[in-house]
Scaffold this active site. Structure first.
Site, PDB file in Angstrom:
ATOM      1  N   GLY A 240       0.761  -1.244   0.000  1.00  0.00           N
ATOM      2  CA  GLY A 240       0.000   0.000   0.000  1.00  0.00           C
ATOM      3  C   GLY A 240       0.785   1.283   0.000  1.00  0.00           C
ATOM      4  N   PRO A 275       4.587  -5.232  -0.526  1.00  0.00           N
ATOM      5  CA  PRO A 275       4.584  -4.051  -1.400  1.00  0.00           C
ATOM      6  C   PRO A 275       4.467  -4.426  -2.872  1.00  0.00           C
ATOM      7  CG  PRO A 275       6.824  -4.563  -0.728  1.00  0.00           C
ATOM      8  CD  PRO A 275       5.930  -5.551  -0.017  1.00  0.00           C
ATOM      9  N   GLY A 276       3.678  -3.685  -3.600  1.00  0.00           N
ATOM     10  CA  GLY A 276       3.549  -3.905  -5.039  1.00  0.00           C
ATOM     11  C   GLY A 276       3.950  -2.636  -5.773  1.00  0.00           C
ATOM     12  N   ARG A 313      -5.730   3.064 -15.754  1.00  0.00           N
ATOM     13  CA  ARG A 313      -5.770   3.822 -14.491  1.00  0.00           C
ATOM     14  C   ARG A 313      -6.461   5.178 -14.615  1.00  0.00           C
ATOM     15  NH1 ARG A 313      -1.809   5.497 -12.101  1.00  0.00           N
ATOM     16  NH2 ARG A 313      -2.696   5.197 -10.038  1.00  0.00           N
ATOM     17  N   TYR A 317      -9.664   5.067 -12.229  1.00  0.00           N
ATOM     18  CA  TYR A 317      -9.477   5.710 -10.923  1.00  0.00           C
ATOM     19  C   TYR A 317      -9.327   7.224 -11.029  1.00  0.00           C
ATOM     20  CZ  TYR A 317      -7.525   0.979 -10.009  1.00  0.00           C
ATOM     21  OH  TYR A 317      -7.277  -0.362  -9.920  1.00  0.00           O
ATOM     22  N   CYS A 343     -13.345   3.365 -28.678  1.00  0.00           N
ATOM     23  CA  CYS A 343     -14.608   4.082 -28.816  1.00  0.00           C
ATOM     24  C   CYS A 343     -15.323   4.229 -27.488  1.00  0.00           C
ATOM     25  CB  CYS A 343     -15.496   3.349 -29.823  1.00  0.00           C
ATOM     26  SG  CYS A 343     -14.681   3.206 -31.402  1.00  0.00           S
ATOM     27  N   GLU A 344     -14.740   5.023 -26.606  1.00  0.00           N
ATOM     28  CA  GLU A 344     -15.313   5.334 -25.299  1.00  0.00           C
ATOM     29  C   GLU A 344     -14.835   6.735 -24.954  1.00  0.00           C
ATOM     30  OE1 GLU A 344     -16.941   3.269 -22.988  1.00  0.00           O
ATOM     31  OE2 GLU A 344     -16.736   1.374 -24.073  1.00  0.00           O
ATOM     32  N   TYR A 371       0.216  -1.763 -12.138  1.00  0.00           N
ATOM     33  CA  TYR A 371      -1.197  -1.707 -12.541  1.00  0.00           C
ATOM     34  C   TYR A 371      -1.335  -1.104 -13.937  1.00  0.00           C
ATOM     35  CZ  TYR A 371      -1.368  -2.793  -7.630  1.00  0.00           C
ATOM     36  OH  TYR A 371      -1.134  -3.399  -6.413  1.00  0.00           O
TER      37      TYR A 371
HETATM   38  C1  LIG Z   1      -2.897  -5.253  -3.962  1.00  0.00           C
HETATM   39  C2  LIG Z   1      -2.401  -5.848  -2.710  1.00  0.00           C
HETATM   40  C3  LIG Z   1      -1.116  -5.553  -2.251  1.00  0.00           C
HETATM   41  C4  LIG Z   1      -0.192  -4.585  -2.942  1.00  0.00           C
HETATM   42  O1  LIG Z   1      -0.636  -3.262  -2.824  1.00  0.00           O
HETATM   43  P1  LIG Z   1       0.271  -2.065  -3.368  1.00  0.00           P
HETATM   44  O2  LIG Z   1      -0.560  -0.875  -3.119  1.00  0.00           O
HETATM   45  O3  LIG Z   1       0.515  -2.312  -4.811  1.00  0.00           O
HETATM   46  O4  LIG Z   1       1.530  -2.063  -2.570  1.00  0.00           O
HETATM   47  C5  LIG Z   1      -0.682  -6.191  -1.104  1.00  0.00           C
HETATM   48  N1  LIG Z   1      -1.481  -7.070  -0.444  1.00  0.00           N
HETATM   49  C6  LIG Z   1      -2.726  -7.372  -0.856  1.00  0.00           C
HETATM   50  C7  LIG Z   1      -3.532  -8.335  -0.095  1.00  0.00           C
HETATM   51  C8  LIG Z   1      -3.230  -6.768  -2.004  1.00  0.00           C
HETATM   52  O5  LIG Z   1      -4.469  -7.056  -2.398  1.00  0.00           O
END
Ligand SMILES: *Cc1c(COP(=O)(O)O)cnc(C)c1O
Length: 420
Positions: A240, A275-276, A313, A317, A343-344, A371
């Protein structure tokens, strides 16, 4: 660490290669990632956690290209997965299943069977019903399932509602007030081993306070459980951490960890992170080419060859992403909406941007490493873009552009009508 850097003359590069070179060689639209940036972002977490027993489980859904997973696996990363497809990707990329945590609200019996067979680190269980299923599948397989309950700490992450997950009104996790009851249930199940607790309160958080508030609530629960005789081996605080798209000033991994670690001083539990975005977002860009410009009165449009099917995105969002020409130009600076061919009306990458561009110019959409490609689709029968990994001076095609045959693979015409 940031991906694309600008030389003094305004030419954009990633590591040792100009974006113009990449766009010319591979065509547009295309995704480009920096191996050095991905590695640096991961290593920043590792360095910040040097003094704490930890496991960093990269959230595969942010960018699941095999070469991205391979890069992280080679640095010792674990992985957070939300499907069996992601689990197979981790394996294919050389990741260690013993470092995998399995999140997601709708795991099926066959997902669970495969994960048990591979011996993953932990199931992040999101409901009582899932716990019951997990126990019975584990029994049928003759295995014990390691379990963490994903609790919902009811903390407002103060982010976009679609990516906020830690409030009671969200579908994720088990209400923290019910958690100790569910833990007792889990502890009494024959084929479940309770090993941890987890939460994930949302994505693109730009302040530390919600993370701290969530961990404080988890720790109260962990201590309650200990009093009941249920001791946990790990505490997983999810992913997150936000990144800078515009003018946000998110904490660094180091600042984030220095707020978290004091709460864990003198505690033996291993800290898990998922972390992603903060690993890959700013390690990638999307390159696109201006096809046409057009003006309706004083409204100006740049029509580009990337669309919402490539990068959703902004449409999904209302995300703001920076976009710049890869080379400086002498064109007149006008305020453009940068729009795609789909076409949107929702098909835009950017709105109201002052850009000096003309048809044929390449543009760079920044912070597209998370993402981005993973959320792309074939809408409008558009083939998906290639992905390129830059490593120093070297370019690696890590996913080829789709072809028409890829588009229709698995489709079948109806049998010819027999005329009798
Ligand atoms: C999406 C997700 C993440 C990664 O979130 P980021 O905002 O990309 O860091 C971690 N844990 C869970 C369970 C998720 O669904």
């Amino acid at each position: 660490m940031h991906h694309a850097t600008s030389a003094q003359n305004g030419t954009l590069s990633i590591e040792g290669v100009t974006l113009e070179t990449i766009a010319t060689q591979f065509g547009t639209p295309c995704y480009v990632y920096s191996k050095a940036a991905i590695s640096a972002n991961f290593l920043a977490y590792q360095a910040a956690l040097a003094k704490k027993n930890h496991l960093i489980c990269y959230a595969v859904k942010a960018n699941s290209n095999l070469a991205v997973l391979q890069t992280l696996a080679q640095l010792g990363a674990g992985f957070d997965i939300v499907s069996v497809g992601e689990l197979e990707r981790v394996l294919r990329a050389g990741g260690d299943p013993a470092k995998v945590v399995f999140s997601g609200v709708a795991k099926t019996a066959s997902d669970i069977t495969r994960a048990l067979e591979l011996g993953i680190h932990c199931f992040n269980v999101e409901s009582q019903a899932e716990l019951v299923l997990l126990n019975s599948v584990a029994q049928a397989c003759g295995k014990t399932a390691p379990v963490s309950l994903r609790v919902n700490p009811d903390v407002d992450a103060q982010t976009h509602p679609y990516i906020s997950t830690g409030l009671k009104e969200n579908k994720f996790g088990i209400d923290i007030n019910l958690a100790s009851t569910v833990y007792q249930q889990a502890a009494g199940m024959s084929h479940i081993e309770v090993v941890g607790v987890d939460c994930h309160i949302g994505s693109q958080l730009v302040t530390i306070e919600p993370f701290v508030a969530a961990l404080e609530r988890l720790l109260i629960l962990v201590d309650q459980l200990a009093d009941m005789g249920i001791t946990l081996k790990h505490i997983d605080i999810g992913g997150g951490l936000g990144v800078r798209y515009d003018s946000e000033q998110p904490p660094t991994a180091e600042q984030y960890m220095s707020a978290i670690l004091p709460l864990l001083a003198n505690r033996s539990e291993t800290l898990l992170l998922e972390p992603g975005r903060s690993i890959v977002a700013n390690a990638g860009v999307l390159l696109t080419q201006v096809q046409f410009t057009k003006s309706n009165g004083d409204k100006h449009f740049a029509i580009v060859d990337a669309a919402m099917n490539d990068m959703i995105r902004p449409a999904l969002y209302q995300a703001w992403m920076d976009i710049q020409p890869v080379q400086p130009s002498h064109a007149e600076t006008l305020t453009y909406d940068v729009v795609g061919p789909v076409c949107e009306t929702g098909d835009f990458l950017a709105k109201d941007r002052a850009l000096a561009i003309s048809a044929g110019d390449y543009l760079c959409l920044f912070s597209a490493g998370a993402y981005g490609f993973v959320m792309s689709s074939n809408y409008n029968s558009r083939t998906r873009a290639p992905e390129i990994m830059v490593d120093g001076e070297k370019l690696h095609l890590i996913r080829q552009r789709e072809t028409f045959d890829d588009l229709v693979r698995g489709e079948h015409l109806l049998p010819a009508v027999s005329s009798c």
